[in-house]
Design a protein around this motif. Structure first.
Motif, PDB file in Angstrom:
ATOM      1  N   TYR A   1      99.176  24.318   0.913  1.00 38.71           N
ATOM      2  CA  TYR A   1      98.768  22.659   0.335  1.00 38.71           C
ATOM      3  C   TYR A   1      98.104  22.828  -0.837  1.00 38.71           C
ATOM      4  N   PHE A   2      97.400  23.850  -1.057  1.00 36.04           N
ATOM      5  CA  PHE A   2      96.918  24.138  -2.390  1.00 36.04           C
ATOM      6  C   PHE A   2      97.890  24.307  -3.608  1.00 36.04           C
ATOM      7  N   ILE A   3      98.779  25.324  -3.342  1.00 28.21           N
ATOM      8  CA  ILE A   3      99.884  25.516  -4.277  1.00 28.21           C
ATOM      9  C   ILE A   3     100.736  24.287  -4.422  1.00 28.21           C
ATOM     10  N   PHE A   4     100.766  23.457  -3.348  1.00 28.95           N
ATOM     11  CA  PHE A   4     101.925  22.427  -3.674  1.00 28.95           C
ATOM     12  C   PHE A   4     101.218  21.423  -4.401  1.00 28.95           C
ATOM     13  N   ALA A   5      99.729  21.247  -4.333  1.00 28.09           N
ATOM     14  CA  ALA A   5      98.835  20.459  -5.025  1.00 28.09           C
ATOM     15  C   ALA A   5      99.186  20.679  -6.532  1.00 28.09           C
ATOM     16  N   LEU A   6      98.977  21.803  -6.745  1.00 24.70           N
ATOM     17  CA  LEU A   6      98.998  22.336  -8.148  1.00 24.70           C
ATOM     18  C   LEU A   6      99.997  21.566  -8.828  1.00 24.70           C
ATOM     19  N   ALA A   7     100.948  20.877  -8.582  1.00 20.77           N
ATOM     20  CA  ALA A   7     101.985  20.212  -9.370  1.00 20.77           C
ATOM     21  C   ALA A   7     101.420  18.694  -9.567  1.00 20.77           C
TER      22      ALA A   7
END
Length: 264
Positions: A202-208
């Motif tokens: 979710y964190f990696i997804f949110a980086l966008a």
């Protein structure tokens, strides 16, 4: 991105989770089984998902994608915990029995605050979700696809680990033994590892998303809770009490959290 609107959604989610945990606390007090909090901690996330989906103003396709990820993961976890806890309401889990002993006549009061803390943690951990759901960008980025890929791996990893442990425990021949086959051969807590990896996805997804870096708070909190508070420490203590010799040997050869080859 309207940050005031985001705060409003988070506050509404917090109120909903606190009310749910208050009702669960009343039930737990009546049946003398605090373990039900685990089930509703997981099921609070679908409540947050529905509230946020209905009120957020992000790109519809992204909202559907991340909502599906959240719902599938947390409903699976909630169902798994439901089968483990609700099926044995007359038998409180060891870690809660221990807390009840330590707290004595203050147990009900302390459990009330413990349950409310779980509601607060629900909202704190949902920070990536709030941020992602507000993203108006109509293009799904490579970071979001990477996040989705990691989520798929973590989802199936946790599901397989839970299944392997359940099958092991069902076999009466394994009573008093330690599950060290399958994913449990490489880690003493592969289910916890993949749960943490889910939050990393979710964190990696949110980086966008603008300000998506703030989403690091979720995997950081989960890692701390799993390694230092309610996860690994409590589970290890319980296992050392129930099978001291076998589990001590397991500790000496197998990583506690991150999967790796056996030592020695």
């Amino acid at each position: 991105m309207d940050y005031k609107h985001l705060l409003f959604i988070a506050l509404l989610s917090l109120i909903a989770c606190c009310i749910i945990m208050f009702l669960v606390w009343i039930w737990a007090k009546k049946i003398k089984n605090a373990g039900v909090v685990d089930v509703f901690w997981a099921l609070n996330f679908p409540v947050i998902t529905v509230i946020t989906f209905l009120l957020s103003e992000g790109f519809e396709t992204r909202k559907i994608l991340i909502s599906s990820m959240f719902l599938i993961a947390e409903l699976r976890l909630g169902l798994h915990l439901w089968q483990r806890v609700i099926g044995h309401l007359d038998e409180e889990e060891g870690r809660y029995v221990q807390l009840r002993k330590e707290w004595g006549n203050k147990a009900d009061r302390n459990f009330f605050f413990f349950f409310q803390f779980q509601a607060i943690s629900n909202v704190l951990l949902a920070i990536p979700f709030f941020i992602i759901m507000a993203n108006p960008n109509t293009e799904i980025s490579i970071l979001e696809y990477i996040g989705l890929g990691i989520w798929v791996i973590s989802f199936f990893g946790e599901m397989i680990a839970d299944h392997q442990l359940a099958v092991f425990k069902k076999d009466t021949k394994n009573k008093g033994k330690v599950c060290d086959t399958g994913l449990w051969y490489y880690s003493r807590h592969p289910n916890y590892f993949f749960e943490w990896l889910t939050w990393m996805s979710y964190f990696i997804f949110a980086l966008a998303t603008p300000w998506g870096v703030l989403a690091i708070i979720s995997p950081a909190i989960i890692l701390y809770l799993l390694l230092k508070v309610t996860g690994v420490p409590n589970n290890e203590e319980q296992n050392l009490r129930s099978k001291p010799v076998a589990y001590k040997r397991y500790q000496e050869t197998t990583n506690a959290f991150f999967p790796w080859w056996k030592k020695g």
